[in-house]
Motif scaffolding. Structure first.
Motif, PDB file in Angstrom:
ATOM      1  N   ALA A  53       2.284   6.586  10.992  1.00 57.89           N
ATOM      2  CA  ALA A  53       3.301   6.807  12.017  1.00 57.89           C
ATOM      3  C   ALA A  53       4.696   6.543  11.462  1.00 57.89           C
ATOM      4  CB  ALA A  53       3.036   5.900  13.220  1.00 57.89           C
ATOM      5  N   THR A  54       5.688   7.014  12.185  1.00 59.82           N
ATOM      6  CA  THR A  54       7.072   6.808  11.783  1.00 59.82           C
ATOM      7  C   THR A  54       7.481   5.357  11.998  1.00 59.82           C
ATOM      8  OG1 THR A  54       7.892   7.389  13.983  1.00 59.82           O
ATOM      9  CG2 THR A  54       7.622   9.184  12.384  1.00 59.82           C
ATOM     10  N   LEU A  55       8.594   4.979  11.385  1.00 62.30           N
ATOM     11  CA  LEU A  55       9.103   3.626  11.552  1.00 62.30           C
ATOM     12  C   LEU A  55       9.467   3.365  13.006  1.00 62.30           C
ATOM     13  CD1 LEU A  55      10.077   0.942  10.312  1.00 62.30           C
ATOM     14  CD2 LEU A  55      12.297   2.037   9.921  1.00 62.30           C
ATOM     15  N   GLU A  56      10.006   4.369  13.695  1.00 58.41           N
ATOM     16  CA  GLU A  56      10.380   4.201  15.095  1.00 58.41           C
ATOM     17  C   GLU A  56       9.174   3.823  15.953  1.00 58.41           C
ATOM     18  OE1 GLU A  56      11.147   6.689  13.207  1.00 58.41           O
ATOM     19  OE2 GLU A  56      13.344   6.827  13.129  1.00 58.41           O
ATOM     20  N   THR A  57       8.029   4.451  15.679  1.00 55.20           N
ATOM     21  CA  THR A  57       6.817   4.129  16.439  1.00 55.20           C
ATOM     22  C   THR A  57       6.397   2.688  16.207  1.00 55.20           C
ATOM     23  OG1 THR A  57       6.077   6.434  16.274  1.00 55.20           O
ATOM     24  CG2 THR A  57       4.413   4.776  16.823  1.00 55.20           C
ATOM     25  N   LEU A  58       6.417   2.250  14.963  1.00 56.52           N
ATOM     26  CA  LEU A  58       6.035   0.869  14.658  1.00 56.52           C
ATOM     27  C   LEU A  58       7.026  -0.119  15.263  1.00 56.52           C
ATOM     28  CD1 LEU A  58       4.826   1.089  10.935  1.00 56.52           C
ATOM     29  CD2 LEU A  58       3.465   1.130  13.033  1.00 56.52           C
ATOM     30  N   GLN A  59       8.304   0.249  15.343  1.00 53.13           N
ATOM     31  CA  GLN A  59       9.286  -0.645  15.953  1.00 53.13           C
ATOM     32  C   GLN A  59       9.035  -0.807  17.443  1.00 53.13           C
ATOM     33  OE1 GLN A  59      12.913   1.270  14.593  1.00 53.13           O
ATOM     34  NE2 GLN A  59      13.260  -0.330  13.071  1.00 53.13           N
ATOM     35  N   VAL A  60       8.660   0.263  18.120  1.00 55.70           N
ATOM     36  CA  VAL A  60       8.321   0.160  19.543  1.00 55.70           C
ATOM     37  C   VAL A  60       7.108  -0.738  19.732  1.00 55.70           C
ATOM     38  CG1 VAL A  60       7.509   1.445  21.558  1.00 55.70           C
ATOM     39  CG2 VAL A  60       9.350   2.374  20.144  1.00 55.70           C
ATOM     40  N   VAL A 115       0.814  -1.216   0.000  1.00 53.63           N
ATOM     41  CA  VAL A 115       0.000   0.000   0.000  1.00 53.63           C
ATOM     42  C   VAL A 115       0.845   1.262   0.000  1.00 53.63           C
ATOM     43  CG1 VAL A 115      -1.937  -1.134   1.123  1.00 53.63           C
ATOM     44  CG2 VAL A 115      -0.208  -0.007   2.520  1.00 53.63           C
ATOM     45  N   GLY A 116       2.154   1.133  -0.144  1.00 50.85           N
ATOM     46  CA  GLY A 116       2.994   2.292  -0.396  1.00 50.85           C
ATOM     47  C   GLY A 116       3.512   3.028   0.808  1.00 50.85           C
ATOM     48  N   TYR A 117       3.647   2.381   1.975  1.00 55.38           N
ATOM     49  CA  TYR A 117       4.235   3.058   3.126  1.00 55.38           C
ATOM     50  C   TYR A 117       5.721   3.330   2.852  1.00 55.38           C
ATOM     51  CZ  TYR A 117       0.341   2.925   6.387  1.00 55.38           C
ATOM     52  OH  TYR A 117      -0.855   3.162   7.024  1.00 55.38           O
ATOM     53  N   PRO A 118       6.221   4.516   3.208  1.00 54.92           N
ATOM     54  CA  PRO A 118       7.571   4.926   2.797  1.00 54.92           C
ATOM     55  C   PRO A 118       8.676   4.385   3.693  1.00 54.92           C
ATOM     56  CG  PRO A 118       6.543   6.707   4.005  1.00 54.92           C
ATOM     57  CD  PRO A 118       5.521   5.599   3.940  1.00 54.92           C
ATOM     58  N   TYR A 119       8.708   3.078   3.905  1.00 57.37           N
ATOM     59  CA  TYR A 119       9.754   2.479   4.726  1.00 57.37           C
ATOM     60  C   TYR A 119      10.679   1.670   3.824  1.00 57.37           C
ATOM     61  CZ  TYR A 119       6.134   3.435   8.216  1.00 57.37           C
ATOM     62  OH  TYR A 119       5.167   4.034   8.978  1.00 57.37           O
ATOM     63  N   LEU A 169      11.143  -2.546   6.959  1.00 53.30           N
ATOM     64  CA  LEU A 169       9.987  -3.442   7.009  1.00 53.30           C
ATOM     65  C   LEU A 169      10.350  -4.781   7.643  1.00 53.30           C
ATOM     66  CD1 LEU A 169       8.473  -2.696   3.493  1.00 53.30           C
ATOM     67  CD2 LEU A 169       7.502  -2.035   5.696  1.00 53.30           C
ATOM     68  N   PHE A 170      11.493  -5.343   7.232  1.00 53.78           N
ATOM     69  CA  PHE A 170      11.911  -6.607   7.833  1.00 53.78           C
ATOM     70  C   PHE A 170      12.254  -6.443   9.305  1.00 53.78           C
ATOM     71  CE2 PHE A 170      12.592  -8.467   3.545  1.00 53.78           C
ATOM     72  CZ  PHE A 170      12.061  -9.723   3.787  1.00 53.78           C
ATOM     73  N   VAL A 191      -3.906   2.950  15.767  1.00 57.05           N
ATOM     74  CA  VAL A 191      -3.772   4.402  15.660  1.00 57.05           C
ATOM     75  C   VAL A 191      -2.584   4.770  14.772  1.00 57.05           C
ATOM     76  CG1 VAL A 191      -3.375   6.528  16.954  1.00 57.05           C
ATOM     77  CG2 VAL A 191      -4.857   4.741  17.905  1.00 57.05           C
ATOM     78  N   ALA A 192      -1.458   4.061  14.944  1.00 58.42           N
ATOM     79  CA  ALA A 192      -0.250   4.384  14.177  1.00 58.42           C
ATOM     80  C   ALA A 192      -0.465   4.186  12.685  1.00 58.42           C
ATOM     81  CB  ALA A 192       0.908   3.515  14.668  1.00 58.42           C
TER      82      ALA A 192
END
Length: 490
Positions: free
Chosen positions: A67-74, A5-9, A14-15, A61-62
């Motif tokens: 949300a940023t990659l850092e948020t998803l990593q947490v 879906v085109g998230y800019p990571y 992603l891995f 919510v993220a």
């Protein structure tokens, strides 16, 4: 799906979400499993499940607000609490069942847990297509290449945050069921509640369980953060330390076990201590065998969707960049089949082990996995560099299905052997340890695949897996298929 879906990571980013969740899940499985009291209160299990709702809501919510990659990593780190809940669940079963029932029920429970992974690969891509969360501010993403069980939905709108909402609702429902069952166990059946002395013992057990759970979660998360930071590349917010993942994982395990030993509950050095399993050489051999079977199952099931999408959903352009493949197959139409077939092969592996011996069955499974991984390496490398990679899609998938089948059957045969190699007093802690080590497959396999995909040599990752399965073949044959060995074909 984030890639679709085109998230800019970045690909490494992603891995990293998969790897972080795998590291945290494995660490918390071991930490909580080693620090649990002899009787696991359902309220301790409920607390862990309640904490698991937090990353699910955070994910909803993220994803809704990019949300940023850092948020998803947490959030991925916190999702490792699912591994801790798994250890609590195994502990609860172990203390509630007679010895002759444990092997069958635990095997069924593990199979249901693995079925959840296959079910998520089917249901979650479908859930994101449901537009019933049309609240103000909800961001819709144009899914250029997204796919579901029924095929491609290119150009359709998807609600990617539905993934988090779906998990939140599911966990809330499970918490309500657990609360109802716990209330019945505490007050039900017309017994008029607990006697005062028994009530005090129950409260003491709950307090002890809460304290050990808090310490275990803290240690598990700390070790996971350190291990991921040391191994992840800089673009995935890591240090990018050029050391082998094997050394980092070993160091993190040593640190975690040392920190867990500081808790008074595990200081005793007797036959019932969780640390007693490390005096048995078969613990280390069975850990390797479990990594081969269950570890491969978990790691490949987690990493396969993104690997397939990057390999077959994009083609190598003249400028060296990868461009979308207009003829890309729908990944989620097929990716659930491998884990599902592996689950179906579990009872087959148990039946074959019971008839021909666990070590022989494990040996055959290791051989099949080695050959399947070697064949998959050829097709993966050819597809990555081909102008029409879709021509290699089905041969690659068929070989992966064979690999999943052997992994599922192999895990059943490994558990069969464990029951005959270890005394009953050690089996609970051993199952916890092996489940944690196997969960590290979700950290190791995605990390290695991401590294090789970035280098343009994904086949080398599969070759590495094939070499590891060959090592397992030799190890199992040396310890358990020699007539002069201590155990023959357990």
């Amino acid at each position: 799906m984030l890639l679709q879906v085109g998230y800019p990571y970045s690909l490494n980013g992603l891995f990293s979400l998969i790897a972080i969740a795998g590291m945290a899940g494995g660490s918390l499985r071991i930490a909580l499993g080693f620090l649990l009291p002899q009787f696991t209160s359902p309220w301790v299990l409920g607390l862990s499940m309640a904490l698991l709702v937090l990353p699910a809501l955070g994910m909803a919510v993220a994803l809704q607000y990019h949300a940023t990659l850092e948020t998803l990593q947490v959030l991925a780190l916190l999702s490792g609490l699912g591994g801790g809940c798994y250890s609590l669940y195994l502990q609860r079963l172990d203390t509630s069942l007679h010895h002759h029932q444990r092997h069958r029920v635990l095997g069924l429970g593990i199979g249901i847990g693995q079925l959840g992974m296959a079910a998520s690969l089917i249901l979650l891509p479908w859930v994101v297509t449901l537009g019933f969360w049309q609240s103000p501010g909800h961001i819709l993403v144009d899914g250029k290449e997204s796919s579901t069980l029924l095929g491609s939905v290119a150009g359709d709108r998807v609600w990617i945050s539905n993934i988090g909402w779906a998990w939140s609702l599911l966990l809330t429902g499970l918490l309500l069921v657990l609360a109802a069952l716990s209330g019945w166990e505490r007050w039900g059946g017309g017994h008029g509640g607990l006697a005062p002395e028994q009530s005090r013992r129950t409260h003491n057990t709950v307090a002890q369980g809460m304290a050990s759970t808090s310490w275990a979660i803290g240690v598990g998360l700390l070790v996971s953060m350190l291990g991921c930071w040391l191994t992840l590349p800089p673009e995935a917010n890591g240090m990018g330390l050029q050391v082998s993942r094997e050394l980092v994982m070993a160091a993190m395990l040593i640190i975690m076990l040392a920190l867990l030993r500081l808790f008074p509950q595990v200081r005793q050095d007797n036959a019932h201590s969780p640390y007693s399993i490390f005096n048995n050489k078969h613990t280390w051999v069975m850990s390797v065998m479990c990594s081969m079977s269950l570890g491969s199952f978990l790691g490949l099931a987690a990493a396969l969707p993104l690997t397939l999408e990057w390999t077959f959903g994009y083609v190598l352009a003249a400028d060296g960049m990868r461009q979308p493949n207009p003829n890309a197959p729908g990944v989620f139409t097929y990716v659930w089949m491998g884990p599902f077939i592996g689950i179906l092969m579990r009872p087959v592996g148990g039946w074959v082990a019971d008839r021909f011996g666990g070590a022989r069955t494990t040996q055959c499974c290791a051989l099949v996995m080695m050959l399947a991984a070697a064949g998959a390496a050829f097709y993966l490398g050819a597809a990555y560099r081909a102008p029409e990679p879709e021509q290699y899609f089905f041969p690659f998938c068929l070989l992966m299905f064979v690999l999943f089948s052997a992994a599922g059957a192999g895990h059943a045969s490994v558990l069969f052997s464990v029951e005959r190699l270890f005394p009953a007093s050690q089996q609970r802690h051993l199952n916890t340890w092996m489940a944690g080590i196997a969960a590290y497959g979700m950290f190791y396999i995605p990390g290695l695949l991401a590294e090789q995909l970035q280098r343009g040599t994904p086949e080398q990752a599969m070759v590495s897996f094939a070499l590891f399965y060959a090592l397992c073949l030799l190890l199992n044959g040396w310890f358990y298929l020699r007539r002069e060995g201590t155990f023959y074909n357990p």
